[in-house]
Design a protein around this motif. Structure first.
Motif, PDB file in Angstrom:
ATOM      1  N   GLY A  18      28.615  -0.450  12.825  1.00 20.86           N
ATOM      2  CA  GLY A  18      29.729   0.401  12.458  1.00 20.86           C
ATOM      3  C   GLY A  18      29.342   1.869  12.535  1.00 20.86           C
ATOM      4  N   PRO A  19      30.144   2.767  11.925  1.00 19.41           N
ATOM      5  CA  PRO A  19      29.811   4.197  11.957  1.00 19.41           C
ATOM      6  C   PRO A  19      28.422   4.437  11.364  1.00 19.41           C
ATOM      7  N   MET A  20      27.591   5.155  12.102  1.00 21.42           N
ATOM      8  CA  MET A  20      26.207   5.358  11.673  1.00 21.42           C
ATOM      9  C   MET A  20      26.033   6.753  11.095  1.00 21.42           C
ATOM     10  N   GLY A  21      25.788   6.794   9.799  1.00 24.62           N
ATOM     11  CA  GLY A  21      25.489   8.042   9.122  1.00 24.62           C
ATOM     12  C   GLY A  21      24.006   8.136   8.831  1.00 24.62           C
ATOM     13  N   LEU A  22      23.667   8.813   7.761  1.00 27.20           N
ATOM     14  CA  LEU A  22      22.260   9.091   7.450  1.00 27.20           C
ATOM     15  C   LEU A  22      21.393   7.842   7.259  1.00 27.20           C
ATOM     16  N   PRO A  23      21.811   6.839   6.478  1.00 26.97           N
ATOM     17  CA  PRO A  23      20.926   5.684   6.283  1.00 26.97           C
ATOM     18  C   PRO A  23      20.545   4.979   7.583  1.00 26.97           C
ATOM     19  N   ALA A  24      21.434   5.015   8.591  1.00 29.20           N
ATOM     20  CA  ALA A  24      21.134   4.347   9.858  1.00 29.20           C
ATOM     21  C   ALA A  24      20.005   5.031  10.613  1.00 29.20           C
ATOM     22  N   LEU A  25      19.679   6.274  10.239  1.00 27.32           N
ATOM     23  CA  LEU A  25      18.616   7.013  10.909  1.00 27.32           C
ATOM     24  C   LEU A  25      17.306   6.960  10.144  1.00 27.32           C
ATOM     25  N   THR A  26      17.214   5.966   9.278  1.00 26.60           N
ATOM     26  CA  THR A  26      15.969   5.745   8.548  1.00 26.60           C
ATOM     27  C   THR A  26      15.484   4.325   8.782  1.00 26.60           C
ATOM     28  N   THR A  27      14.228   4.103   8.483  1.00 25.94           N
ATOM     29  CA  THR A  27      13.658   2.769   8.479  1.00 25.94           C
ATOM     30  C   THR A  27      12.981   2.592   7.119  1.00 25.94           C
ATOM     31  N   ILE A  28      12.188   1.554   6.958  1.00 28.39           N
ATOM     32  CA  ILE A  28      11.536   1.346   5.673  1.00 28.39           C
ATOM     33  C   ILE A  28      10.019   1.354   5.835  1.00 28.39           C
ATOM     34  N   LYS A  29       9.369   1.680   4.758  1.00 26.53           N
ATOM     35  CA  LYS A  29       7.911   1.669   4.697  1.00 26.53           C
ATOM     36  C   LYS A  29       7.527   1.021   3.375  1.00 26.53           C
ATOM     37  N   TYR A  30       6.534   0.143   3.422  1.00 25.08           N
ATOM     38  CA  TYR A  30       6.018  -0.462   2.194  1.00 25.08           C
ATOM     39  C   TYR A  30       4.844   0.380   1.704  1.00 25.08           C
ATOM     40  N   ILE A  31       4.916   0.802   0.462  1.00 23.94           N
ATOM     41  CA  ILE A  31       3.863   1.610  -0.124  1.00 23.94           C
ATOM     42  C   ILE A  31       3.259   0.832  -1.293  1.00 23.94           C
ATOM     43  N   MET A  32       1.962   0.549  -1.179  1.00 19.94           N
ATOM     44  CA  MET A  32       1.261  -0.241  -2.191  1.00 19.94           C
ATOM     45  C   MET A  32       0.265   0.611  -2.949  1.00 19.94           C
ATOM     46  N   SER A  33       0.218   0.429  -4.248  1.00 24.79           N
ATOM     47  CA  SER A  33      -0.707   1.178  -5.098  1.00 24.79           C
ATOM     48  C   SER A  33      -1.477   0.212  -5.978  1.00 24.79           C
ATOM     49  N   GLY A  34      -2.798   0.311  -5.939  1.00 23.87           N
ATOM     50  CA  GLY A  34      -3.612  -0.625  -6.716  1.00 23.87           C
ATOM     51  C   GLY A  34      -4.707   0.048  -7.495  1.00 23.87           C
ATOM     52  N   ASN A  35      -5.633  -0.784  -7.982  1.00 26.73           N
ATOM     53  CA  ASN A  35      -6.750  -0.295  -8.771  1.00 26.73           C
ATOM     54  C   ASN A  35      -8.029  -1.025  -8.350  1.00 26.73           C
ATOM     55  N   GLY A  36      -8.184  -1.071  -6.992  1.00 28.38           N
ATOM     56  CA  GLY A  36      -9.367  -1.743  -6.462  1.00 28.38           C
ATOM     57  C   GLY A  36      -9.139  -3.188  -6.073  1.00 28.38           C
ATOM     58  N   GLN A  37      -7.880  -3.653  -6.030  1.00 32.32           N
ATOM     59  CA  GLN A  37      -7.608  -5.048  -5.686  1.00 32.32           C
ATOM     60  C   GLN A  37      -8.070  -5.370  -4.251  1.00 32.32           C
ATOM     61  N   VAL A  38      -8.643  -6.551  -4.078  1.00 28.26           N
ATOM     62  CA  VAL A  38      -8.998  -7.055  -2.749  1.00 28.26           C
ATOM     63  C   VAL A  38      -8.476  -8.466  -2.640  1.00 28.26           C
ATOM     64  N   ARG A  39      -8.302  -8.904  -1.382  1.00 29.08           N
ATOM     65  CA  ARG A  39      -7.779 -10.258  -1.170  1.00 29.08           C
ATOM     66  C   ARG A  39      -8.883 -11.097  -0.501  1.00 29.08           C
TER      67      ARG A  39
END
Length: 419
Positions: A398-419
């Motif tokens: 449909g009509p593309m305004g401001l949100p259509a010109l963005t994407t997403i980014k995942y931002i993670m914050s930890g305290n030394g976690q490892v997997r």
């Protein structure tokens, strides 16, 4: 493709990519200030823009461009002031960048945020619409994106003048003028170069006729936000209110016939037509609407010519309209499925069940009940200026305004976690 063309286009894309880094860290207030400066300067320099537009209009007349094309190309003081008004409206809109869409914490204490961020660099390819130069720039800058503009050769003087004015305005702002790039070459090779510049351009947005859009979609290796042509339908159901139906038809067909949200086909229930044919015929006549109809429409409507297969798919962009007579809402939907472009479709009826059927089964970006398709527009829907109307289903529709010109980014914050 000449080496010079390729080299210059790539240079501009690289400059835009560097400028995008500056945009990404600006505050909303800083971006809004720039939009107001752009708006003020466009108004101050409107005569410069109109002078350049005069050259394009003269060239268009000499080349015999159609009236609809010339309407999209033409600028006036009022239209330039509308550009400025659109920029100020965009400045008032909520800035989507930085919005936290969701936030959660994992069992191990890792904090996760899903955040809206700019796309980066937008490549805008468009035809004889100088307004797109301003609209696209305003939306790109507000959403934190740099932009590379490639307008059609028919508007080369107008677009260059507009960008020159905007570059002048940007000189004393926090946004570098390199964030707005205009490819002044009329060589087709310049456009083709944009198609494959994946390392510098994050998304391409084509805006114009079907041939332009198909060329971009079919040839680009850069991701494409597809906008679509508008073969829009008005379906008048068996119990449609006559006044509503005729007012909607007239507005959707005649208000601005050359735009993509104008109606190109009237589908009418045979029983409604039998009952209200005189009113319909008079309305068509008063508004100089030329009918290309099926056999039943030609039999009923004086002066109508028999439609061929091309008429049902045609985006006339004029005061011509195709008329199809059906015996049910299901038949109307089948016709739209076959010939529609997934842009905007309307039903006029007082029957709630017909509305539900239409809304659930018609596949389009915008659907209307008892209203004109002309509302499929970013400004009309409160988005400010729009960058285009997407008829695809991924990312934006449909009509593309401001949100259509963005994407997403995942931002993670930890305290030394490892997997």
């Amino acid at each position: 493709m000449t080496v010079a063309v390729k080299s210059r286009v790539e240079e501009q894309a690289i400059e835009a990519k560097k400028a995008a880094k500056t945009l990404a860290i600006l505050s909303t207030e800083e971006k809004n200030q720039v939009l107001h400066v752009l708006a003020d300067t466009l108004e101050e320099k409107f005569e410069t823009i109109l002078s350049a537009n005069h050259k394009d209009l003269q060239a268009g007349r000499e080349k015999g461009y159609e009236e609809a094309f010339m309407d999209r190309l033409a600028l006036t003081k009022e239209r330039v002031y509308d550009f400025a008004k659109g920029l100020r409206e965009v400045a008032e809109l909520e800035d989507p960048t930085g919005d936290v869409l969701s936030n959660w914490t994992l069992d191990n204490g890792l904090d996760v945020k899903q955040v809206r961020v700019p796309l980066g660099v937008i490549g805008m390819i468009y035809e004889a619409r100088p307004n797109v130069t301003v609209d696209a720039t305003g939306l790109a800058l507000k959403s934190g994106n740099a932009i590379v503009l490639k307008g059609g050769s028919s508007a080369i003087n107008s677009n260059k003048a507009i960008v020159d004015v905007m570059h002048e305005a940007l000189e004393d702002t926090k946004i570098p003028k390199q964030a707005v790039q205009f490819i002044a070459s009329t060589d087709r090779a310049a456009t083709q170069e944009l198609f494959t510049m994946k390392e510098h351009i994050d998304v391409l947005i084509p805006r114009g006729g079907g041939s332009l859009i198909n060329a971009v979609v079919n040839n680009a290796t850069v991701p494409v936000l597809e906008t679509g042509v508008g073969n829009c339908h008005i379906y008048v159901d068996v119990d449609a209110d006559v006044e509503k139906a005729l007012n909607i038809l007239v507005n959707a067909k005649t208000d601005r016939p050359a735009v993509c949200n104008a109606a190109e086909t009237l589908i009418v229930h045979k029983n409604w037509l039998a009952k209200h044919k005189d009113a319909l015929i008079e309305t068509l006549k008063q508004n100089n609407i030329a009918v290309h109809g099926d056999e039943e429409a030609v039999r009923v409507i004086p002066g109508a010519v028999l439609a061929d297969e091309d008429d049902w798919a045609n985006e006339y962009l004029s005061l011509d309209i195709a008329v199809k007579v059906v015996d049910s809402v299901e038949a109307a939907i089948a016709h739209i499925d076959q010939y529609g472009t997934k842009h905007s479709e309307a039903i006029v009826t007082e029957d709630a069940q017909a509305v539900t059927t239409f809304m659930n089964l018609v596949d389009a970006a915008a659907l209307y009940h008892n209203a004109s398709t002309r509302f499929t527009d970013g400004g009309a829907l409160g988005f400010g200026a729009e960058i285009g109307i997407s008829t695809q289903k991924l990312h934006a529709r449909g009509p593309m305004g401001l949100p259509a010109l963005t994407t997403i980014k995942y931002i993670m914050s930890g305290n030394g976690q490892v997997r």
